[in-house]
Design an enzyme around this catalytic site. Structure first.
Site, mmCIF file in Angstrom:
data_model
loop_
_atom_site.group_PDB
_atom_site.id
_atom_site.type_symbol
_atom_site.label_atom_id
_atom_site.label_comp_id
_atom_site.label_asym_id
_atom_site.label_seq_id
_atom_site.Cartn_x
_atom_site.Cartn_y
_atom_site.Cartn_z
ATOM 1 N N TRP A 318 -18.659 -49.339 -16.920
ATOM 2 C CA TRP A 318 -19.600 -48.224 -17.023
ATOM 3 C C TRP A 318 -18.863 -46.920 -17.312
ATOM 4 O O TRP A 318 -19.361 -46.050 -18.033
ATOM 5 C CB TRP A 318 -20.394 -48.098 -15.723
ATOM 6 N N HIS A 319 -17.650 -46.797 -16.766
ATOM 7 C CA HIS A 319 -16.888 -45.568 -16.953
ATOM 8 C C HIS A 319 -16.368 -45.412 -18.379
ATOM 9 O O HIS A 319 -16.165 -44.286 -18.833
ATOM 10 C CB HIS A 319 -15.716 -45.519 -15.972
ATOM 11 N N GLY A 320 -16.126 -46.497 -19.071
ATOM 12 C CA GLY A 320 -15.616 -46.358 -20.422
ATOM 13 C C GLY A 320 -15.392 -47.687 -21.110
ATOM 14 O O GLY A 320 -15.217 -48.718 -20.453
ATOM 15 N N PHE A 465 -18.277 -39.787 -19.870
ATOM 16 C CA PHE A 465 -18.929 -41.024 -19.477
ATOM 17 C C PHE A 465 -20.444 -40.945 -19.607
ATOM 18 O O PHE A 465 -21.121 -41.914 -19.419
ATOM 19 C CB PHE A 465 -18.571 -41.375 -18.023
#
Length: 465
Positions: A318-320, A465
């Site tokens: 989800w962060h990257g 993000f």
């Protein structure tokens, strides 16, 4: 529009004055919505239309899902939201890896005639809208909002870009009584000042010092790599918690009490506790909408560990869109697996009582988090393992490029001081009696510091993000 910029200060001041100039609730709601639209459009106007399209599409599904409790309808809209997120955020990650695996020119992104731009805040607003739709399906939303209020909920500008991730219960009840109390004004101003200090004084200056190390790690020795890694822990904490402090402070000045996102996480005694205090709204989102639906801890021990690993792997991604973020999520999943295994088998390495042993557990937890941060910050997996190799396999002497201990440590100490301010549950009586004078002094000193020592005003880390 960065929270610590002069432009945002002027923008917020204008919105604040207009907002409280009238007693009409509808008027205030319109001011907030227009301000939120302007705030997002200041980044990229065409993507405002894209965001509004996503909001409208999700709104169309609310009433049918609430009425029929159709899992099929829920699946359709959730898939649409995930596809939207996937196209913009993971298209190049998937294509590049397919090209690496197959060597087919079809997946060679360097030959594509188009370029996909990542919309601002797409990860945050996707999770927020998905949570709302799922809560409607679960019957947790008692009354469906109209389209105006639904749009305001998702575009509320203090928390739009980087959270906290709100639920319906965090926002809609406050719309019924948009008033502000004296205590909220004090708290809001204090949080804005505190968050700006964290960002400008600590995060921005640390970033300027350690960014070159992560950009070219092979030009530095093992000591500099370690110092940069410790510095990044305090940079990302000061940056992200600073953003959420400003967001919460701004929201309080508008009469909203949005969720807390940090609670002195580096005083945690284990990783489980740390994840209850670090990026709190993301942790609860992952638990409520991924971990528990997968089965949570209701099945066998093996199944529980698998559920936990999947949850943190997805949390990492989800962060990257990078293998480093997946490795970061899996590393935390591994830490939690080991902790859970030790707890289940009754293995206790240290006594649970005594300040000394508590301090060791806190230091150990902080160290694990810091080491995992290498994956979060490095550009690729190769660089990540270079850090670990430099510490555990082959100690490398300092080279021509050296990160100055004397420059970095003061900012780390400053970050620790700000972090410690989150821990007290009660402040001394003298503080309560003199809070007006203390707040004015704090804001005045902060303004002087910003003018003389502020960095160049980097973007917030979580804007990516």
């Amino acid at each position: 529009m960065i929270f610590t910029s002069t432009l945002f200060f002027v923008f917020f001041l204008i919105v604040y004055v207009l907002y409280w100039s009238w007693d009409s609730r509808k008027y205030r709601e319109w001011i907030l919505l227009i301000a939120s639209l302007v705030f997002y459009a200041s980044w990229n106007p065409p993507f405002l239309l894209h965001l509004l399209g996503i909001v409208f599409l999700n709104y169309l599904f609310l009433k049918p899902i609430a009425k029929t409790k159709s899992k099929k309808l829920l699946t359709i809209i959730v898939l649409i939201d995930l596809i939207n997120l996937g196209i913009f955020k993971y298209f190049y990650f998937v294509s590049d890896n397919l090209f690496y695996a197959t060597n087919l020119s079809l997946f060679n992104t360097s030959t594509f005639s188009f370029r996909i731009i990542l919309p601002l805040a797409i990860s945050f607003y996707t999770f927020q809208v998905m949570a709302f739709v799922i809560d409607v399906y679960r019957g947790k939303v008692e009354e469906l909002p109209n389209f105006f209020h639904f749009t305001l909920f998702l575009l509320f500008f203090p928390q739009l870009v980087a959270g906290p991730i709100m639920r319906a219960k965090d926002f809609f009840p406050r719309l019924e009584n948009l008033r502000i109390h004296k205590t909220a004004i004090f708290t809001g101003l204090f949080l804005i000042g505190l968050g700006a200090c964290k960002k400008i004084l600590i995060a921005d200056n640390l970033g300027g010092l350690i960014d070159p190390v992560f950009l070219r790690p092979r030009e530095y020795g093992s000591g500099s790599l370690l110092l940069a890694t410790i510095g990044f822990t305090w940079q990302v904490y000061s940056d992200f918690s600073g953003y959420t402090d400003v967001a919460k402070g701004c929201a309080l000045l508008f009469g909203f009490n949005i969720p807390r996102n940090f609670n002195a996480p580096f005083f945690s005694k284990n990783i489980h506790e740390l994840w209850r205090k670090w990026h709190i709204t993301l942790g609860t989102w992952l638990k409520d909408y991924i971990y528990i639906p997968l089965g949570g801890s209701r099945g066998s021990e093996a199944r529980t560990n698998i559920n936990q690993t999947i949850t943190f792997a997805l949390g990492g991604l989800w962060h990257g869109a990078n293998w480093t973020f997946l490795a970061w999520g899996l590393s935390h999943g591994l830490f939690l697996f080991v902790e859970r295994t030790f707890e289940r088998k009754g293995i206790k390495i240290l006594p649970e009582t005594g300040k000394f042993f508590t301090g060791i557990r806190i230091f150990w937890t902080y160290s694990l988090f810091t080491l995992a941060g290498v994956f979060f910050r490095t550009i690729n997996i190769s660089d990540s393992f270079y850090f670990f190799e430099s510490w555990f396999c082959h100690i490398r002497p300092e080279q021509a490029n050296t990160l100055s201990f004397n420059l970095v440590i003061p900012y780390i100490i400053g970050g620790f001081i700000f972090h410690s301010a989150e821990a007290p549950t009660h402040y001394p009586l003298w503080f309560q009696r003199n809070r007006t004078k203390l707040l004015l002094a704090f804001l005045f000193i902060g303004a002087l510091i910003f003018g003389n020592y502020a960095g160049k005003g980097q973007d917030f880390i979580y804007f990516a993000f």
